[in-house]
Each structure stands twice: as C-alpha cells, then as structure tokens.
Scaffold this active site. Structure first.
Site, PDB file in Angstrom:
ATOM      1  N   ARG A  89     -14.548  11.186 -34.932  1.00 42.96           N
ATOM      2  CA  ARG A  89     -14.507  11.146 -36.392  1.00 42.96           C
ATOM      3  C   ARG A  89     -13.747  12.391 -36.830  1.00 42.96           C
ATOM      4  NH1 ARG A  89     -19.616   8.279 -35.561  1.00 42.96           N
ATOM      5  NH2 ARG A  89     -19.206   6.212 -36.430  1.00 42.96           N
ATOM      6  N   SER A 117     -12.334   3.591 -40.570  1.00 43.76           N
ATOM      7  CA  SER A 117     -11.024   3.716 -39.925  1.00 43.76           C
ATOM      8  C   SER A 117      -9.953   2.973 -40.720  1.00 43.76           C
ATOM      9  CB  SER A 117     -11.090   3.146 -38.507  1.00 43.76           C
ATOM     10  OG  SER A 117     -12.091   3.814 -37.784  1.00 43.76           O
ATOM     11  N   THR A 122     -16.715  -2.718 -34.102  1.00 45.97           N
ATOM     12  CA  THR A 122     -17.928  -1.938 -34.400  1.00 45.97           C
ATOM     13  C   THR A 122     -19.130  -2.826 -34.122  1.00 45.97           C
ATOM     14  OG1 THR A 122     -19.307  -1.065 -36.184  1.00 45.97           O
ATOM     15  CG2 THR A 122     -17.502  -2.471 -36.872  1.00 45.97           C
ATOM     16  N   ASP A 163     -21.855  -2.780 -35.470  1.00 49.11           N
ATOM     17  CA  ASP A 163     -22.596  -3.086 -36.703  1.00 49.11           C
ATOM     18  C   ASP A 163     -22.175  -4.428 -37.323  1.00 49.11           C
ATOM     19  OD1 ASP A 163     -23.705  -0.603 -36.319  1.00 49.11           O
ATOM     20  OD2 ASP A 163     -22.317   0.403 -37.696  1.00 49.11           O
ATOM     21  N   ASP A 206     -20.222  -4.984 -39.704  1.00 46.34           N
ATOM     22  CA  ASP A 206     -20.363  -4.840 -41.162  1.00 46.34           C
ATOM     23  C   ASP A 206     -19.021  -4.843 -41.888  1.00 46.34           C
ATOM     24  OD1 ASP A 206     -19.492  -2.453 -40.126  1.00 46.34           O
ATOM     25  OD2 ASP A 206     -20.896  -1.184 -41.226  1.00 46.34           O
ATOM     26  N   ARG A 256      -5.920  -2.892 -23.556  1.00 43.78           N
ATOM     27  CA  ARG A 256      -5.191  -3.594 -22.483  1.00 43.78           C
ATOM     28  C   ARG A 256      -4.295  -4.689 -23.064  1.00 43.78           C
ATOM     29  NH1 ARG A 256      -6.432  -8.403 -19.913  1.00 43.78           N
ATOM     30  NH2 ARG A 256      -5.682  -8.640 -17.763  1.00 43.78           N
ATOM     31  N   ARG A 305     -26.461   0.722 -39.066  1.00 45.00           N
ATOM     32  CA  ARG A 305     -26.205   1.567 -40.244  1.00 45.00           C
ATOM     33  C   ARG A 305     -26.816   0.929 -41.494  1.00 45.00           C
ATOM     34  NH1 ARG A 305     -21.381   5.632 -40.381  1.00 45.00           N
ATOM     35  NH2 ARG A 305     -19.783   4.104 -39.988  1.00 45.00           N
ATOM     36  N   GLY A 348     -17.267   4.728 -34.345  1.00 42.56           N
ATOM     37  CA  GLY A 348     -18.212   4.563 -33.228  1.00 42.56           C
ATOM     38  C   GLY A 348     -17.604   3.703 -32.137  1.00 42.56           C
ATOM     39  N   ASP A 400     -14.766  -0.015 -40.854  1.00 44.27           N
ATOM     40  CA  ASP A 400     -14.177   0.062 -42.197  1.00 44.27           C
ATOM     41  C   ASP A 400     -13.698   1.469 -42.571  1.00 44.27           C
ATOM     42  OD1 ASP A 400     -16.755   0.934 -42.379  1.00 44.27           O
ATOM     43  OD2 ASP A 400     -17.288  -0.279 -44.125  1.00 44.27           O
ATOM     44  N   ARG A 415      -0.213  -4.563 -22.894  1.00 43.99           N
ATOM     45  CA  ARG A 415       0.530  -5.489 -22.036  1.00 43.99           C
ATOM     46  C   ARG A 415       1.347  -6.488 -22.849  1.00 43.99           C
ATOM     47  NH1 ARG A 415      -3.229  -6.130 -16.721  1.00 43.99           N
ATOM     48  NH2 ARG A 415      -2.854  -4.009 -15.983  1.00 43.99           N
TER      49      ARG A 415
HETATM   50  P1  ATP Z   1     -18.169   2.628 -37.274  1.00 47.04           P
HETATM   51  O1  ATP Z   1     -18.570   1.658 -38.340  1.00 47.04           O
HETATM   52  O2  ATP Z   1     -18.269   2.062 -35.913  1.00 47.04           O
HETATM   53  O3  ATP Z   1     -18.802   3.967 -37.386  1.00 47.04           O
HETATM   54  P2  ATP Z   1     -15.851   3.441 -38.764  1.00 47.04           P
HETATM   55  O4  ATP Z   1     -14.387   3.233 -38.533  1.00 47.04           O
HETATM   56  O5  ATP Z   1     -16.411   2.867 -40.016  1.00 47.04           O
HETATM   57  O6  ATP Z   1     -16.576   2.885 -37.478  1.00 47.04           O
HETATM   58  P3  ATP Z   1     -16.072   6.149 -39.790  1.00 47.04           P
HETATM   59  O7  ATP Z   1     -16.688   7.355 -39.178  1.00 47.04           O
HETATM   60  O8  ATP Z   1     -16.536   5.706 -41.112  1.00 47.04           O
HETATM   61  O9  ATP Z   1     -16.175   5.015 -38.691  1.00 47.04           O
HETATM   62  O10 ATP Z   1     -14.482   6.435 -39.929  1.00 47.04           O
HETATM   63  C1  ATP Z   1     -13.690   6.856 -38.826  1.00 47.04           C
HETATM   64  C2  ATP Z   1     -12.632   7.828 -39.271  1.00 47.04           C
HETATM   65  O11 ATP Z   1     -11.748   7.211 -40.225  1.00 47.04           O
HETATM   66  C3  ATP Z   1     -13.150   9.064 -40.001  1.00 47.04           C
HETATM   67  O12 ATP Z   1     -13.603  10.062 -39.147  1.00 47.04           O
HETATM   68  C4  ATP Z   1     -11.904   9.526 -40.748  1.00 47.04           C
HETATM   69  O13 ATP Z   1     -11.042  10.251 -39.906  1.00 47.04           O
HETATM   70  C5  ATP Z   1     -11.236   8.206 -41.122  1.00 47.04           C
HETATM   71  N1  ATP Z   1     -11.578   7.870 -42.519  1.00 47.04           N
HETATM   72  C6  ATP Z   1     -12.752   7.377 -43.001  1.00 47.04           C
HETATM   73  N2  ATP Z   1     -12.695   7.245 -44.350  1.00 47.04           N
HETATM   74  C7  ATP Z   1     -11.477   7.680 -44.730  1.00 47.04           C
HETATM   75  C8  ATP Z   1     -10.812   7.816 -45.990  1.00 47.04           C
HETATM   76  N3  ATP Z   1     -11.402   7.469 -47.136  1.00 47.04           N
HETATM   77  N4  ATP Z   1      -9.550   8.298 -45.998  1.00 47.04           N
HETATM   78  C9  ATP Z   1      -8.941   8.645 -44.845  1.00 47.04           C
HETATM   79  N5  ATP Z   1      -9.509   8.556 -43.631  1.00 47.04           N
HETATM   80  C10 ATP Z   1     -10.743   8.082 -43.560  1.00 47.04           C
END
Ligand code: ATP
Length: 321
Positions: A75, A108, A128, A130, A132, A24, A174, A14, A106, A28
């Site tokens: 995603r 990511s 994020t 959240d 979290d 940035r 979330r 997100g 997390d 830089r």
């Molecule tokens: P937010 O909390 O803001 O949504 P986030 O990083 O937790 O951020 P996610 O949608 O959970 O968001 O994960 C982002 C991307 O990370 C996923 O679309 C996927 O490409 C990758 N990802 C998530 N879990 C895994 C995993 N277990 N193995 C490999 N890639 C992953």
C-alpha cells in the site's frame, strides 16, 4: 507484426490467490502479441521507485498454482499524492511503457483512474478476496478464499456437533458481507451477521435457547465488518446462557493455491486486459457478469456499491430452520 512495444503490470492492495496466474497470463499473452512486459514490484510503490523486472516466458513459469504474488504487493500513501503519481508517470515514460495493467481492488483502481486522467493508458483486473468491487460477479481470490474457509468450517462443524456447541466464526471482508453470506450458504450456517443487514442478537440468542430438539450444534458466521466474534459470543452467552466458542479465521483465508475458477478467471481476465491495451482502450476494469467477460469504466465501478445477494442471505436462514 509491427514494432515491439512495452506494457507493464503490477499487483496492488491485499494479496489474493490467483494474482500469480494473472501475471503469467498477461506476460505470456502479451509476448505472444509481440509486446515487452515490465513487472513492477510492490504495486504503485515500485512505479514510484522504478523498481521492476522485465518478464519473459521463463520468469512466469511454475507460478500458476502459487498463492500471493511474486511481484509483491504494497500500500503506498505516497502514490495518493500528485507528487508520487508524477514520479510514477515519469518512470513509465522513461521506460517507454505505453500501457499498464493494475491487478488489485477498488483502492488500486482509484489510483489507476488518476493515472488515466494524467494521460496513461491503464486497465484493471479485480483481485481481492473481499469480492467488494462493483462491475464483476467475481474478483480473483474470492473463490479460493471461500474454498479455504469451507474446509476449515467442516472441521469446526465436527467439533461443534460432537460437543453440542455454539460456534461463532469470524470471517474477513472489510466492509462487505460477501464472504460471510457465501460461507454461510455453503457451510449451512444457522446465522449470518453482515454489515449490510441489521441483526438482533437478543432475538438470535432467544432462538438458540429454544432451538429444536435434535439440533446438535449452532454455527454463527460473522463478517469482520459487522461485529467481532468475541462481542457476538459474549452477547449470546449472556442472553442465552450457553457456552459459546469462537474462531477468528484471520489471514489463513488469503493464502493457498488458487481454485480452478480463480485460475480460469486469471486466464480470461489477463487475455482481455492485453486485448484492451492493444485496442487502445483505457480507464476500465475487466469483470465477469452472468458468466460473460465484460468491461466497465473505472468511474462507474468506483461510484457504485456492490450489493450482496439478499435472496441468498434469506435462503441460508430458511435452510437453517
Ligand atoms: P484490497 O481491497 O484487497 O485491500 P485495494 O486495491 O482496495 O485492495 P487499497 O489499500 O485500498 O487496496 O489501495 C491500494 C493502493 O492504491 C493504495 O495503497 C494507494 O497507493 C492506491 N490508492 C488508493 N486510493 C487511491 C486514490 N484515491 N488515489 C490514488 N491512489 C490510490
């Protein structure tokens, strides 16, 4: 300075206000350290598709105060599979990229950890709204989101007070109550409903029904992971017999110009990320704990649960007496 080496960065999950400020800083500060910087579009999706821009000093001008991420975020289901990860790694190798900065939540970092296990040097920056992610008191975007919410809550309070109303306001987060607890304490909410702590709507309704003489309004903040505002409002109306208004804040919480704190964190986290890559570190996330910049291993933060501050939660309810 030695030979110019290549690093890359991407924003994933997100969007969060302050991501641009991180891009940035990394760009830089990396250029200052004689590195070449690749910015991949749309998170891991861009890595798979080899979709990037080489970032220079000018390409990150004028973005410090812009919400969202100009590299876009996405995603990618494909990246969760070995096949997608292999394509991403092939592209990193093809471009002779030696280190990667992943800016996201997390999920990511799960992806980043997979890349590390397959030989890629990678560090993470938590971003994020959240908040979290374990291993840091603050994720980039959280403080800005809170400030946006506080501004809206003041407006809701004006109406609630003028009409002696009960308002139920649903905030994001979330599965976490972090935004709700911090909103509650900062806005003087009467009740905070979060997924981490059980709540009794019958008891809350009875307290609202008998609340003290002179109280002009009631503000209930509910985290999206705990219940929906409409369900909470229906229960209170049924049990207390009062009219209840609801407000679901939704995506308005994610955008906007980053706060001072998020911009400063973006500078500190971004610098540290480049330093870690230069030192040969990998598989870790940068965070801030008790006002100090620290790093944690991905494995540790992915296994840990980020706890909400229960003292703050209780204090908010004491102050709402
Ligand atoms: P937010 O909390 O803001 O949504 P986030 O990083 O937790 O951020 P996610 O949608 O959970 O968001 O994960 C982002 C991307 O990370 C996923 O679309 C996927 O490409 C990758 N990802 C998530 N879990 C895994 C995993 N277990 N193995 C490999 N890639 C992953």
């Amino acid at each position: 300075m030695g030979e110019k080496r290549n690093i890359a960065l991407l924003t994933s999950g997100g969007d969060a206000s302050g991501m641009n400020a991180v891009i940035r800083t990394v760009t830089r500060y990396a250029i200052y350290n004689n590195l070449k910087v690749y910015g991949f579009y749309e998170g891991f999706k861009g890595l798979i598709n080899n979709d990037f821009i080489v970032l220079d000093l000018n390409s990150v001008g004028g973005i410090i105060d812009r919400g969202g991420t100009f590299l876009y975020s996405a995603r990618s289901e494909k990246f969760k599979c070995r096949e997608g990860q292999k394509q991403a790694i092939d592209n990193l190798k093809k471009n002779k990229i030696e280190g990667l900065v992943v800016i996201g939540g997390d999920g990511s970092f799960r992806g980043a950890h997979e890349l590390h296990k397959q030989g890629i040097q990678v560090v993470g920056i938590p971003a994020t709204i959240d908040n979290d992610v374990a291993g840091t008191d603050y994720s980039i975007g959280f403080d800005t989101a809170l400030n946006v919410i506080i501004d809206i809550m003041s407006k809701i309070r004006d109406t609630a007070s003028s009409h002696e109303r009960i308002f139920v306001v649903e905030v994001m987060g979330r599965n976490s109550g972090m935004i709700a607890v911090n909103t509650g304490i900062a806005c003087g909410a009467d009740y905070i409903l979060i997924p981490e702590i059980e709540f009794d709507l019958a008891k809350i309704a009875s307290q609202i029904k008998n609340h003290r003489e002179g109280k002009r309004h009631t503000l209930v903040v509910v985290a999206e992971g705990a219940a929906s505002a409409s369900d909470v409002a229906s229960s209170i109306k049924l049990l207390a017999g009062h009219e209840v208004r609801i407000s679901v804040l939704g995506y308005i919480q994610r955008g906007g110009s980053p706060s001072a704190l998020d911009r400063i964190l973006a500078a500190e986290f971004g610098k540290k990320a480049v330093d870690l890559l230069l030192e040969g570190e990998s598989d870790c996330m940068i965070g801030i704990k008790s006002m100090k910049i620290e790093t944690s291993k991905f494995e540790d933060i992915l296994e840990a649960k980020k706890n909400i501050d229960e003292d703050l939660y209780r204090l908010a309810h004491i102050l709402a007496l």
